[in-house]
Scaffold this active site. Structure first.
Site, short mmCIF file in Angstrom:
data_model
loop_
_atom_site.label_atom_id
_atom_site.label_comp_id
_atom_site.label_asym_id
_atom_site.label_seq_id
_atom_site.Cartn_x
_atom_site.Cartn_y
_atom_site.Cartn_z
N ASP A 1 0.84 -1.19 -0.06
CA ASP A 1 -0.06 -0.04 0.02
C ASP A 1 0.97 1.32 0.05
O ASP A 1 2.34 1.01 0.15
CB ASP A 1 -0.88 -0.21 1.38
CG ASP A 1 -1.77 1.21 1.56
OD1 ASP A 1 -2.28 1.64 0.42
OD2 ASP A 1 -1.81 1.87 2.55
N ASP B 1 -0.11 5.12 0.73
CA ASP B 1 -0.52 6.04 2.09
C ASP B 1 -0.20 5.31 3.38
O ASP B 1 -1.18 4.51 3.61
CB ASP B 1 -1.97 6.74 1.80
CG ASP B 1 -1.76 7.45 0.53
OD1 ASP B 1 -1.06 8.26 0.06
OD2 ASP B 1 -3.05 7.21 -0.15
C1 BG6 Z 1 -5.96 5.41 0.17
C2 BG6 Z 1 -5.94 6.51 1.55
O1 BG6 Z 1 -4.69 4.94 -0.06
O2 BG6 Z 1 -6.38 6.45 -0.93
C3 BG6 Z 1 -7.45 7.11 1.64
O3 BG6 Z 1 -5.69 5.43 2.54
C4 BG6 Z 1 -7.70 7.56 0.68
O4 BG6 Z 1 -7.40 7.76 2.67
C5 BG6 Z 1 -7.97 6.81 -0.83
O5 BG6 Z 1 -9.07 8.45 0.51
C6 BG6 Z 1 -7.96 7.74 -2.03
O6 BG6 Z 1 -7.00 8.63 -2.16
P1 BG6 Z 1 -7.15 9.71 -3.49
O7 BG6 Z 1 -5.93 10.33 -3.29
O8 BG6 Z 1 -7.60 9.23 -4.60
O9 BG6 Z 1 -7.95 10.77 -2.78
MG MG Z 2 -2.82 3.29 3.54
#
Ligand code: BG6
Ligand code: MG
Length: 249
Positions: free
Chosen positions: A38, A40
């Site tokens: 993953d 984030d």
């Molecule tokens: C995930 C995060 O990786 O991506 C979430 O953990 C986030 O918190 C999701 O909402 C979507 O991210 P983005 O950048 O497309 O808004």
């Molecule tokens: Mg994550």
């Protein structure tokens, strides 16, 4: 001619060595065929910026997003996260307005991550990827974020990931396993021998549903309830540590 005593010592030592090798091969080691990371909260601390941007949006709606509630947003898509916040705030909203709010949150988020650089990788990540490369273990990214490729570039890891599956490539986000299944299929590896590294309960649930091995990343105690095992940091974490931990699964 060896005396009886010498022979039995010799036999004991060789059986000990033989058993040790057998133990190492069969019990101690369980090398994964591949890893899925993953992004984030696993490779870099962007999970924090998702939180602060959602909290800012929540405040505009007179809703205070707590860290506890935010745990339930981790791993969840942009649409899914907003839907949860609106539900908690008791607000009903049409799709058009939701889109505007999502765009606003994303603008704030992009401002926050603008200055990300190589130094924002979690300590030890680079060394672990280096080891996977040396040992020929495949790896891919499995992130629900539509900003994932941008972030990988900023932290200087884009060229390291031959396979990337992100929020733009899937129909159903975590906790649906689609994303991880896609990543495993791209790498042409068996899911049951592939490890998913995740900081979110939604992501771990997705990986488990997909039949993967799971490692929870971070210090949230809820991770250890779901994951096969957890680690708190990449610092000093090696493929040997992973193989050893997998042997107990
Ligand atoms: C995930 C995060 O990786 O991506 C979430 O953990 C986030 O918190 C999701 O909402 C979507 O991210 P983005 O950048 O497309 O808004
Ligand atoms: Mg994550």
């Amino acid at each position: 001619m060896k005396k009886l005593g010498e022979l039995s010592v010799y036999n004991t030592i060789s059986s000990y060595i033989y058993l040790n090798i057998l133990f190492e091969l069969t019990v101690m080691k369980r090398n994964p065929v591949a890893c899925i990371f993953d992004l984030d909260g696993v490779l870099t601390d962007t999970a924090h910026y998702h939180f602060t941007s959602w909290r800012r949006l929540g405040r505009e709606l007179d809703y205070e997003l707590t860290e506890e509630k935010n745990k339930l947003l981790k791993g969840v898509s942009r649409e899914g996260s907003l839907a949860l916040i609106l539900e908690w705030a008791g607000i009903e909203m049409e799709m058009e307005e939701r889109k505007m709010l999502m765009d606003r949150k994303n603008e704030w988020y992009l401002e926050e991550i603008e200055k990300l650089s190589e130094s924002d990788r979690f300590p030890g990540v680079t060394e672990f990827l280096d080891e996977l490369d040396r040992e020929g273990v495949k790896y891919s990214l499995g992130s629900g974020s539509k900003n994932a490729r941008n972030i990988l570039n900023k932290i200087g890891l884009a060229h390291r990931f031959k396979w990337v599956v992100d929020g733009n490539d899937i129909k159903k986000g975590k906790p649906n396993p689609e994303l991880f299944i896609k990543a495993a299929d791209m790498m042409e590896v068996s899911r049951s021998e592939t490890v998913v590294f995740e900081d979110s309960t939604a992501g771990l649930a997705a990986a488990l549903k997909g039949g993967f091995l799971t490692v929870g990343f971070g210090d949230d105690p809820e991770l250890s309830e779901l994951a096969h095992f957890t680690i708190k940091s990449w610092k000093g974490f090696s493929l040997d540590d992973l193989s050893e931990a997998l042997s107990a699964v």
